[in-house]
Scaffold this active site. Structure first.
Site, mmCIF file in Angstrom:
data_model
loop_
_atom_site.group_PDB
_atom_site.id
_atom_site.type_symbol
_atom_site.label_atom_id
_atom_site.label_comp_id
_atom_site.label_asym_id
_atom_site.label_seq_id
_atom_site.Cartn_x
_atom_site.Cartn_y
_atom_site.Cartn_z
ATOM 1 N N ASP A 102 0.819 -1.220 0.000
ATOM 2 C CA ASP A 102 0.000 0.000 0.000
ATOM 3 C C ASP A 102 0.855 1.273 0.000
ATOM 4 O O ASP A 102 1.945 1.303 0.565
ATOM 5 C CB ASP A 102 -0.918 -0.014 1.240
ATOM 6 C CG ASP A 102 -2.069 0.955 1.084
ATOM 7 O OD1 ASP A 102 -2.442 1.264 -0.066
ATOM 8 O OD2 ASP A 102 -2.607 1.406 2.115
HETATM 9 C C1 FPP Z 1 -1.789 -0.291 -3.822
HETATM 10 O O1 FPP Z 1 -1.233 1.038 -3.762
HETATM 11 C C2 FPP Z 1 -1.053 -1.147 -4.817
HETATM 12 C C3 FPP Z 1 -1.521 -1.593 -5.989
HETATM 13 C C4 FPP Z 1 -2.907 -1.334 -6.456
HETATM 14 C C5 FPP Z 1 -0.685 -2.375 -6.912
HETATM 15 C C6 FPP Z 1 0.732 -2.622 -6.465
HETATM 16 C C7 FPP Z 1 1.454 -3.447 -7.477
HETATM 17 C C8 FPP Z 1 2.787 -3.373 -7.710
HETATM 18 C C9 FPP Z 1 3.678 -2.451 -6.978
HETATM 19 C C10 FPP Z 1 3.444 -4.238 -8.760
HETATM 20 C C11 FPP Z 1 2.861 -5.607 -8.866
HETATM 21 C C12 FPP Z 1 3.701 -6.456 -9.672
HETATM 22 C C13 FPP Z 1 3.380 -7.662 -10.169
HETATM 23 C C14 FPP Z 1 4.391 -8.453 -10.838
HETATM 24 C C15 FPP Z 1 2.030 -8.208 -10.105
HETATM 25 P P1 FPP Z 1 -2.271 2.237 -3.929
HETATM 26 O O2 FPP Z 1 -2.513 2.381 -5.428
HETATM 27 O O3 FPP Z 1 -3.495 1.896 -3.116
HETATM 28 O O4 FPP Z 1 -1.569 3.512 -3.387
HETATM 29 P P2 FPP Z 1 -2.211 4.545 -2.308
HETATM 30 O O5 FPP Z 1 -2.538 3.738 -1.097
HETATM 31 O O6 FPP Z 1 -1.133 5.561 -2.067
HETATM 32 O O7 FPP Z 1 -3.428 5.134 -2.948
HETATM 33 MG MG MG Z 2 -4.066 2.212 -1.052
#
Ligand code: FPP
Ligand code: MG
Length: 276
Positions: free
Chosen positions: A38
Site C-alpha cells: 500500500d
Molecule cells: C496499492 O497502492 C497497490 C496496488 C494497487 C498495486 C501494487 C502493485 C505493484 C507495486 C506491482 C505488482 C507487480 C506484479 C508483478 C504483479 P495504492 O494504489 O493503493 O496507493 P495509495 O494507497 O497511495 O493510494
Molecule cells: Mg491504497
C-alpha cells in the site's frame, strides 16, 4: 571507474546482508511472509512524480524485498497486487495498472530474473477472468514457465479478495458434494480449506501492510488468524531491508506466544478439522 565503485558498494552491501542473515538465523526464520503493497500513489504524490510512477518504483521495491526474503531463507512470499475492489478505480488507472502488471509479469520468467536465478515458482490466485487479456495471458505463461521450480514460492493475489476466495471455496465444496450425490454430508473445515485458492500454501507467519494503516482490507482473512502483524509507516516504494530485519526480530520476540496460540487452537479443534 563509476561502474567499479558501484560494483564494490553492491558487493560490500551483499556481504553485510549475509552477515545479518547469519545473526537472524540464530532464531526462527518465518516460513511465509505476506505483503499488502500500500501507498504507491501517495509516494508519487509526495515526490511530485507522474501518476503511476509510484507503482513502477513499487515494483523495484518488490524485487529487492523478494531477494532479501529468499536470501534469508523465507520459503513463501505472498503479495496483494490487485484487489477486486481496485476495479472500482478510474478506468484510466485500471488500464495503466493492468499494462504495468502485464509488463512486469512478462519479465518475471526471463532468464536473468530473480525468479529463475533462485528457482522460484510463481503462482497467481484470484478471479483471473477479471484481468485484461494481456495480463491474464502473461500470468498463465509465468505460471507454466516456473511450474517445475520448487526452491521457493511467490504467490501473487490479483483480482482477489478474501471473501471472494471463501465464497468460491464453499461453492466448490457444494459442487463436489453434488457430483458425488452426498446430499446428507455436512460441510466441515477441511472441505473448505481444501478448496481455498491458497490451499497448498502454509499460513503466513508475518503479514505486512505498509503506509501505516492497520487494516487487512480483505486480504488472507482466513489464513492470517495467527500471523504476526506489522504495519510500518513507510509507503510501499520506501520499504527496505531494514524493515525486513525489524519485522523478523519482532516475530522472533513473539514466536513463543504465537506458537502457543497455534497449539491451543489445534488442541481445541471445535470445527472438526483433522489435526496433523
Ligand atoms: C496499492 O497502492 C497497490 C496496488 C494497487 C498495486 C501494487 C502493485 C505493484 C507495486 C506491482 C505488482 C507487480 C506484479 C508483478 C504483479 P495504492 O494504489 O493503493 O496507493 P495509495 O494507497 O497511495 O493510494
Ligand atoms: Mg491504497
Amino acid at each position: 571507474m563509476v561502474l567499479g565503485i558501484g560494483w564494490t558498494i553492491n558487493h560490500i552491501f551483499s556481504l553485510f546482508r549475509r552477515c545479518i542473515y547469519v545473526i537472524l538465523s540464530v532464531g526462527p526464520i518465518p516460513n511465509h511472509i505476506a505483503f499488502i503493497l500500500d501507498g504507491n500513489r501517495r509516494y508519487a504524490k509526495k515526490h511530485k512524480l507522474r501518476e503511476g510512477a509510484g507503482h513502477n518504483i513499487g515494483f523495484l521495491s518488490l524485487t529487492s524485498m523478494l531477494q532479501c526474503c529468499y536470501e534469508l531463507g523465507v520459503k513463501h512470499v505472498t503479495i496483494y497486487a490487485f484487489s477486486i475492489d481496485n476495479f472500482k478505480r478510474r478506468p484510466e488507472e485500471i488500464r495503466y495498472l493492468m499494462d504495468l502488471m502485464q509488463e512486469k509479469i512478462e519479465f518475471l520468467p526471463k532468464e536473468e530474473n530473480l525468479v529463475n536465478r533462485l528457482g522460484i515458482r510463481v503462482q497467481f490466485f484470484g478471479n483471473l477472468k477479471l484481468l485484461s487479456e494481456g495480463a491474464r495471458d502473461s500470468a498463465q505463461s509465468a505460471m507454466s514457465a516456473t511450474a517445475t521450480n520448487s526452491k521457493a514460492f511467490l504467490s501473487i493475489c490479483v483480482a482477489y479478495t478474501s471473501t471472494h476466495e471463501i465464497v468460491h471455496a464453499v461453492e466448490q465444496v457444494c459442487k463436489e458434494k453434488k457430483q458425488r450425490k452426498a446430499w446428507n454430508e455436512h460441510v466441515n473445515l477441511d472441505d473448505v480449506e481444501r478448496q481455498m485458492y491458497l490451499a497448498n500454501i502454509p499460513e503466513p507467519d508475518i503479514l505486512v501492510r505498509t503506509s501505516g494503516a492497520n487494516r487487512l482490507s480483505n486480504f488472507l482473512l482466513w489464513q492470517s488468524a495467527y500471523a504476526h502483524l506489522y504495519s510500518p509507516s513507510a509507503l510501499w516504494p520506501e520499504i527496505s531491508f531494514w524493515h525486513l530485519i525489524w519485522m523478523v526480530l519482532n516475530y522472533q520476540r513473539n514466536y513463543g506466544y504465537l506458537e502457543k496460540q497455534q497449539q491451543n487452537m489445534d488442541h481445541v479443534n471445535v470445527f472438526g478439522r483433522s489435526n496433523p
